[in-house]
Every structure is written in C-alpha cells, then in structure tokens.
Design an enzyme around this catalytic site. Structure first.
Site, mmCIF file in Angstrom:
data_model
loop_
_atom_site.group_PDB
_atom_site.id
_atom_site.type_symbol
_atom_site.label_atom_id
_atom_site.label_comp_id
_atom_site.label_asym_id
_atom_site.label_seq_id
_atom_site.Cartn_x
_atom_site.Cartn_y
_atom_site.Cartn_z
ATOM 1 N N GLU A 40 -6.512 -2.013 -4.901
ATOM 2 C CA GLU A 40 -6.695 -0.567 -5.120
ATOM 3 C C GLU A 40 -8.043 -0.269 -5.764
ATOM 4 O OE1 GLU A 40 -4.895 1.325 -3.594
ATOM 5 O OE2 GLU A 40 -3.371 -0.173 -3.138
ATOM 6 N N GLY A 41 -9.043 -1.012 -5.355
ATOM 7 C CA GLY A 41 -10.392 -0.808 -5.895
ATOM 8 C C GLY A 41 -10.676 -1.784 -7.017
#
Lengths: 629, 629
Positions: free
Chosen positions: B454-455
């Site tokens: 998620e990044g």
C-alpha cells in the site's frame, strides 16, 4: 561479484585506513610482505566464492535435523569445512613452530570477512574452533595443548563455547553446572547448556566443548566458576589421539563417547546452517572434563574467547550488511521504475531506482553502516594485533586499553546498524525484497542474532558505562579522545572537510561531558546512573563511527587531490568517466559522501540523547511492572 | 490472554480517547448503543480467539502451495473464513437496507484489530473483500452492485486489488495491462499482475479482482487508467448468480472460468498464510472485465480502496506490535534473571526481567509504539466516520481534510515503529526470541511487509510532503495545528503535564516552520525539496504521535484525580495495590509513563532532522550512482 566482499573496499581498509602493510616490519612477520597477505586473503576469497557462497540459501532452507541418533547437515557444509581445514585456515595465525603460517590477526579477520559475506551461518564452525584454539593456546596445560591443539588446528576436531544455561541467560555468575573432582585429576560434569552453536555434528571426528562449571564447594557467583575442556570423544586407549580414519563412524572407533548428550536442536529465525543445540552433561554418570586454567578463573579465561568472539560477531554483522548493500545496489542499478518529480511526462522512459534521491539515501545509509562496521572491526583487529606484537611496550598497552574500551561498541554497533542496513536492503527491493526469491530477507533473519549473542545490546551498554569507561583509570577513553583530536586536526587542514571536523569535535565534546556526568552519577546511585546505559552505548557508537568516517574522508580527500580530481566531481563528471583513474575517483568520492551523510544525519542524533543522559532521565527507571497493565 | 487484544486498552481508545459512545446520537446509528457496539466487538473477539489465534503458527509453517491446478491452504483458514462470513462481519458496516448491521467504521476496525492481533496474515482475505465491497458500493453500477455485492457481503465471493505489475512497482501510472472494449459493453483484459494477495484460493465460490488497466487508445500515464471488475468465475447462464452449492468443485458449476490464470505463488518472508500471487489475464483470448466508474478514472476510484487499505495496513502493523509487546511483557514478568547493579550478592535470588531498567525501557518503547499505533489508526477511523456521518457539514469536511493529510502517517508510522516494537520483543526474550519456539520472530517477519505494501515509506513521504501538505489549500495541516494547540492548552492546565505540553508545543513549532520552508523550496526545485521527504514523514509522524500520547496523558491525569490517586504512585504504591481501583490507577499511570517516555525520548529526535530538512541538505541528492563503486 554480488555476494562477495569487494576487494577494493577491503584493500582501502587494510592498506589505506589501517597500516597493515607495515606489519612485516615487526619481528613476528619479517618473513611476510603485503604480497603474502594478499595471497592468503585471495586464497580464502576463492574458497568463500567456491565453497561457501553457493549454499547460502540451501543452508537456510534445509536446516540441520536430528533423527534421534545423529545430526544431519547438508553435505555442502562438510565440503566447505573440509576445504577450509585443508587450506590451513584454522592455524593460519598460529606460530610457525606450532605448524601455523604466523599470519597477522587482521589478515585472518579479512579472510573471515570474505567467508562471512559469502555464507555467514556456515562460518560458525570455524569461528568457534578458532576461539577454542586461542583459548587453549593461552590457558591450556602443556598436556592439553599437546593432545588437542593439533587436531583443532587441523580441523579434525571442532570447538564450542558452552556457557549459557536455561535458567540464567545473560547472568553467567548464576550458572549451576557442577564439576566433581576425580582422583585422577579430571572432573565429572553435570548440568545443561543451552544455545550451544556447533554443539553436535559430524563435520569433524571430535568436538571439544569449553564448558563453564562450578567445582563442588566453590563460592557462589562469578568467583566460583571454572573452565573445563570436555571432549565429545574420549581417548579409548589412553593416548588421547583421535582416530581420524574413523571420523563419522563412531562404531568403528577405539575412542569412547563422553557423557555429553544432545538434548535437542533449537530452530531459529535465521543462521540455520549453524546448528544450535541444548546439551546435557552427565546424564549417565558424569561428563569427563579437564580443568583449563586455575580453578575459579573460568570467567576470566573465557573472557578471552568471548572478547575475540565479540569482534567476530561485529565482523559477521558488518559482512551480512555488506552483502545486503551490494545486492540492493545491483538491484537498484538495474531496476527501472518511475521518474523524478520534475519529469512526470508519462511517455518518458522510467529511470533506474538509483535516480531517486530516497533510494540513494537508503544506499548511502547501508554503505555507511556496512563499510563503517567493517572498518570498526578491522580497526579492532589492528588493536588486537598491536596489543600483541607492537614493538613498543607503551603502544602495546595503549592498544589493549583502547580495545577493551571499544569491544562493547565493536560487538554492538555493527549488529544494530547492520540490521538497519539489511532492513533498508529489503526496502530498496520493495515487494521483491519481501520474497524468498531474493536473499535480502534471509540476510535480515541471519543478522538478527548479532544483537543478542555474545552479550545482548543491553549487557554491552552496562559493560561500557559501568565498567569499560573507568577501566585502566579511564586510560582507554583518554586514548580515544587523542585519536579523535588527531583526526579533527587532520580534517581541519582540508577545506572541504572543515565542517565535518567541527561536527565531530562538537559531538565528541558532548560525549566527553556526558561521560563525565554519568561516571559521577554512578557514585551516587549506580542503578539510576546505569538505567539508560543502552542509550549511552548508542551515543558512544555514533561518535566512534563519526570518527572512523572522518578518518576515511581524510584519506579520500588526499587521494582525490593526488588523482587531480575535485572532491565533488565538478560539472564535468560525465566527461571524467572516460578519464583514466575515473573509477578510483568515484571510489573516493563515494567514501567522502558516505562520511558527509554519516556526520550530517547520524551523528547529531546524539544531541537529544546526551541531554537525557546528562539529566539522568528516569522515565524507564521509574516505570513499574504493575503499570504495564 | 496473550495473543489477544487487551480489552481494557481498546475500551480506553474507543470510549475515553475517542468519543465512540456518542455515535448513537447520529441518525445513522440511532438504533445502536455502546452495548450494541461492545456486543459486536465481543463477538469478533471470540471468533478471533477461537478461529484465528490457534493457527497463527501453523499458517506460517504450512504455507499455501500450488499443485499446478489448485492452491491449497490449511483447512483452518477455511474454517476461519466460514465462521467470519457466517457472523456477518463482511457486511456489519453496510446499510440495513443492504442487509448489513449499519455498525460504525470504528467498531468494524476495532473488531478487525482483534482478528489482526490473533492472526494478522489470515485477515488478508476478509480485509481485501471489505475493500472491494466498499469500492463497488461507491463506484459500481447498479447492475454490478446487484450481481456482486450480495455474494461479497456474504463471503461467497472474495475480493482482491490487482494493481501492481512486474515492470512498474510503485509507479502505477506506468501499468500496461490493456482492456479492449467489446460490443456488449464488457472488456477483454490482457496483462500480468504481481503481488496480488488472495489472487487464487477456494475459500469462496468466486473471487472478484478489481483490476487497473488501460483501455486501448487511452492516454499514457495515470489519466489513461481505468478500473475493471474481473471475476474468476463468469456466470454460465447469463444471470450472474454464483452457484454456491458448487463452491470448490469447479467441474460441477454452471459457471465458466474467466481467463485469469495463476502464474505462480510468491514465497514470502512472512504473512505466509496470506496467499500472494502472480496472475495472468488474457492468455486465452482475454479476461472478461467490466468497467467500474468512468473510463480514465481508475486510479481515482482505486484510491478509495487504497486509502481504506492504508488504514488497514496501519492497523495490522499496530496489532502485530501489540501482540509482540504483550508476549514480551508476559515473558519478562515470569523470567528471572540477574540482579540490579546495586545488588550483586550472588546468593540473592535472581529478579524478574522487568526489574531491569533496560528491559522496562524496551517494554515502554513497545507500549508507546503499539498502543500509539492503535490509537492513531482508530483516530483515523473516527475521522473516516466523521467525514461520512457527522451531522455538521463543516465537521465532515474538516474530518476529510484531516484524514487526507494523515493517511500517509497512518499507513507508515505504525509500520515503521511496529517493526521496531517487534524487534524489541525479540530482544526482551534474548536468545529464546530468536528461536521459533516463541512467536516473536514470526511477528517480526509478518510485520516487515507493512512498510512496503500500500505504498512504501518513501512513496508516502513524497505523498505527504509533495501533495498532502498543500492539499485543500493546506486546510488539513491547519486543522492539525488547531488540534495540537487544544491538547497543549489542556495539558498546560495540569501541573504534572506542563513540561510535556511545552515539549509538544516547541516541537510542533519546529515542524510547522520546517513545513513552511519545504513548501517554499518546492517552488524553486521540486526534486531537491523532496529529496529528504522520508525524513519529513518521520518528523511529521513523531509529532503526531507526541500529540496523541499527550492526549492520552491528559485523560490519564484526570482519571487518576477522579480515582483519588497520585500521578506517580507515591511511596505507598505497594499498599495501594490492595485498594479498590488499584488496577485502574496502574492502567492510567502506565499511560502517563508511556507518554512521558515518548515525549522525552522520541520527540526530540526531530530537532536535528528539522535542521537538515530546513537547510535543504543535499547529501543524498548529490550522491551519484557511480560513486557507490
């Protein structure tokens, strides 16, 4: 080649940062030369590449197992051991009179670093055997040396250090294994030892355990502990020779099995190729052991092995960090992804990961941690050498005092920041780094033990602040102060380094003042004064590393001047790549930039910590068990 | 009970730090009450204990495997999934009209925290399915909702998010999977997706992949990306119903298999119970997909799911840290070892590990990281709730702006410091923590992904400094400034907290000034100004956490006053243990001490970082690829 220690880096540390090339000027090494050192290192580098590196991953996947009778290791471990022992590695540092090559400690450590970069877990076996060899050389009786040194030096026999017990962990003074004296002068040992690396295997015909135990009637605590040599196989015919031909086939031996039984293997997060055991001594009448050194002096003797092992742990940590760094660097160079914020045109080609400043930051940090850790450990090896072979008595004493002071840092700093480096290596690879298709996750797991074994970080904080700082009347700290001052003075002379010199000097003064305050506080309330010892260890380590990086930067600036190259690469760096010596200039600029990074980003973190230490912050000290809920 | 989320802690966060009890005052929740919330949370806590916790370790040892035809998970995963879907968990937050329980977001997150503490990796399946449900609810057509929402909410269908491709990693704008429009309005997708969690399994009768792809002829970059719903099984009879009876027996279905093929499983460092896949779309003519939302708005739609997932990643990180903390605490309380420096008599009994200040320091840090992370994620959930259901429009807007700003921190801080917490849990256990006989090494491995997916941390640093800080005209940052000021004012009113209030105020000002300077610098040179964005993210996170800990301390001090107990336990703490309410007082003193620790030891680290940020340090920026050697 990825997975192997970069030779340019090693040469820089051995021959530019440290004065290894001068060692042949000492009587002990007069037959040697830099060429001899390099030839030896090259030999072990080839063994590292050929016999150790290839099974790094397999040694993790197929960990040792115990079938109830025998411990099974993957066959590559045996080949690596046999190759290494045949190479003379285990006796390379021993006297020629002992059959050794009389190589300097630092050359042995450099060779070890090659092996550790290639396959850290597999080096546990030779690493412990070396420690036992040195322990016996220092404290063994003539009879013990005659009987065991040869087999150990030839790798027919491997060694272990058997200290920890299930109920005492770090508190060695509380060990309970007992030794009962026998009429023939030997002892019978009874007790259990835990976390014993290399405690059972069949790599070698025999294993010699160096065991701490308490002679019946000895005083409680550390003063009651003695050191014993406990072989796995006892001589059957009384002459103590090991029946080498029968290695691995116990039934065929004339020797008989000592009462040392494998209670089980420990299954670890990493370091899986290194078998870790629980050993029972004396379940069947008593394990035969022989006192090494004087009764009650066991801990003092063992500290020699522990202190050597502590440098070895630091070295392993640095090597593991180096491998991760080089792997991440290769990946970042070849992997293309995204664009800088200023170039968002979606049709432009993606750039290499190294084109992103944050990736360069992660690589710089790894470089600073990994190369810094290796520099620290080789510096410690040079001190170790000087303590033994420096021609001047005062220099020998000084080296010993400095090494005593620095040992907690040499053990702890590379472990802590090596772990941080391996963590960053995963981060550079991103999701790929989290998979087992790349070695960086294994490196992190293998690395994790280094902040625990040979004394946890907390133990070394207490050792540094509570003991080493004031040891020898504070002489070690005084020597370090002088070293730092000399480097600051040298750096001041180079315009480009002047700001770094100021930074080191400022932060050194902070450490110095904080140390004085904490020593004074110990007199008032030892528990409070030691409550933040781990933070002190970190502060101390950061300053030592700042000093080592500034030393490296000084060399880099001078060499760049010799090369006629500017420190910053100038605007014509692209053109410069074509010039002769470009890669040398790149190497030194990398050193300089890593030093800048370390002194700018890591050193100032001590400022708030020194304030808390100086104020004697008591938050952790006053926390109560019940308040944790 | 070890391995489960402490209910006292959760209640503190839900009902003392946050005003969850007031939610029934909002129209959407007028049928509810705190009792209803607690009953729901208790239910999921029981499921966590009974169906998730028991196979945490087994799910690590026996990871999913692919036999060439099917993916095999251990049967416990199926039981847990079935229990959870039968409980209505996947639709608990949905409208009553949709068949849901209309429970608030924060209650769902609290329930999820229970599951994540018990078995983080196993929660990937419901966690992703929830995200797909919310994505479809927001952007799906009525037909898509009618066809897929019911099966998803009942767990007959699971969900995935299929974004990443092998050649673009974090650079989503570069994805290449292509979607070809068909006469019937559907699309055919062609491409490969990597790191797809839950991409193939037979827990549910069907799987719905939410896939980012590029419609043929769409512009390059992010503007050309659209979102598609790609089911694993397509309706065979045209009505789109899933043949539930045939779940797991594809041969018996009336449905037909879509052209989505498992290319392989990824074998990970941790999170092994969560199957991670590489998926090939369109190897046999094209995977049937349906456009969700407008063409070219795929990233915008997906950001809803990603932002929810980011809170979920933070929550998983905090939960994993909490489990390690409680395990280490239990161990430290029961394990006796050594003595304080002031009590070295070897015959005195060994003390519990918690009697050592350095162990308390490690436990305090874990407490601060783990409970702080959970507080942050639940606070974000409350903002998420407010954005949707707060009765006042201005408050809804404010909550949304604040949540946008904080999302990078909510994702990243618990991941980074949760990893540090899990690392300390190993350290508290020492050698034992390095073995697989204790769960702390698995927790560290499981935790490691949270700083990546998620990044990555680096991506969120760029997002915060390059986008979120100036988003909504800087409104989010203004709201945070007001929140911090309010907490500082409240803390000033309590004598015992005044120094902490000063500390937060001082460090806030530093962050505020640094932020202004960095925003200005972006106008001049965006690449230079963003070069140290990860450090900015860390500074920002430390200040946010300092604020959340001071808020908790304010509550603790007031409650201690209500209890008639002093903030420091006084000298009669031993006697107090006997009094009624002692455990409550202990709880609040623990909160207060963790706040003190955080504000003293973690917050001031921003000072040197802010100096470097403010000065626009360029060491990493100027480092060149070639200099790494």
């Amino acid at each position: 080649m990825a997975g192997l220690l970069d030779r340019r880096e090693l040469d820089f540390l051995l021959y530019e940062l440290l004065d290894t090339a001068a060692l042949p000027g000492r009587p002990r090494y007069r037959e040697h030369s830099r060429e001899v050192f390099d030839t030896a290192i090259d030999l072990f580098a080839r063994i590292a590449a050929a016999q150790f590196a290839p099974y790094y991953r397999k040694g993790d996947v197929e960990e040792p197992h115990f079938d109830g009778e025998r411990v099974h290791l993957i066959p590559e471990t045996q080949v690596a051991w046999d190759t290494l022992r045949a190479s003379g590695f285990l006796k390379a540092h021993c006297d020629e009179a002992e059959g050794g090559l009389q190589l300097p400690e630092i050359v042995l450590r450099a060779a070890m670093a090659h092996l550790m970069v290639a396959n850290g877990p597999a080096t546990a076996y030779p690493f412990l055997t070396l420690g036992v060899i040195n322990l016996l050389r220092a404290f063994g009786s003539e009879a013990q040396k005659a009987r065991y040194l040869g087999p150990l030096m030839d790798g027919e026999c491997a060694g272990t250090m058997a200290l920890t017990e299930p109920d005492q962990g770090s508190a060695l003074g509380d060990i309970r294994t007992r030794a009962e004296p026998q009429p023939d002068g030997s002892y019978r040992l009874f007790g259990q030892k835990m976390f014993i690396s290399g405690g059972e295997h069949e790599l070698s015909a025999n294993i010699v355990h160096m065991v701490l135990a308490r002679i019946a009637g000895a005083p409680a605590g550390a003063r009651g502990i003695s050191l014993f040599l406990v072989p796995k196989w006892l001589p059957g015919d009384g002459d103590g020779d090991i029946d080498v031909e029968a290695a691995g086939t116990p039934a065929a031996r004339s020797a008989r099995r000592n009462d040392v039984a494998l209670a089980g293997l420990l299954h670890k997060m990493g370091q899986r190729n290194s078998v870790t055991t629980v050993l029972n001594f004396g379940e069947a009448g008593g394990a035969v052991g022989y006192l090494v050194g004087a009764a009650g002096r066991g801990l003092a003797c063992m500290f020699q092995m522990m202190n050597e092992a502590r440098i070895g742990v630091g070295l392993n940590a640095a090597a593991t960090a180096l491998r991760g760094y080089r792997y991440a660097l290769d990946y970042a160079r070849s992997r293309k992804q995204g664009r800088p914020a200023s170039h968002k045109q979606p049709l432009s080609p993606q750039v290499a990961l190294t084109a992103h400043a944050d990736v360069r930051r992660m690589l710089l940090a790894q470089k600073a941690y990994a190369e810094g850790g290796l520099a620290l450990c080789l510096y410690a090896s040079a001190l170790f050498e000087d303590e033994r072979t420096h021609p001047e008595a005062a220099a020998r004493q000084r080296a010993g005092e400095l090494l005593d002071l620095l040992t907690p840092v040499v053990k702890s700093w590379p472990a802590k920041y090596g772990f941080a480096a391996n963590d960053l290596a995963i981060q550079v690879l991103g999701g790929a780094g989290y998979t087992r298709e790349h070695p960086v996750e294994q490196l992190l797991r293998d690395q994790r033990i280094n902040a625990i074994h040979e004394g946890t970080e907390g133990i070394h904080g207490l050792d540094l602040l509570g003991r080493k700082l004031r040891q020898h009347g504070g002489a070690g700290f005084g020597h370090l102060r002088a070293e730092v001052a000399a480097t600051v003075a040298a750096a001041r002379a180079e315009a480009v380094l002047a700001p770094l010199a100021v930074a080191l000097e400022t932060h050194w003064r902070l450490l110095d003042d904080t140390s004085t305050a904490l020593l004074a506080a110990q007199a008032a309330d030892i528990d409070r004064a030691l409550a933040n010892a781990t933070a002190y260890l970190d502060v101390f380590g950061r300053v030592v590393m700042g000093w080592l990086w500034l030393r490296q930067a000084c060399i880099a600036v001078r060499r760049l001047a010799d090369l006629g190259a500017g420190a910053d690469g100038g605007d014509g760096a692209g053109a410069e790549d074509e010039r002769e010596g470009a890669s040398e200039a790149h190497f030194y600029r990398g050193k300089l930039q890593a030093a800048r990074w370390y002194l700018a980003w890591e050193l100032p973190a001590i400022v708030p910590l020194c304030r808390l230490l100086g104020d004697g912050d008591t938050v952790a000290y006053e926390m109560r068990d019940a308040w944790f809920g």
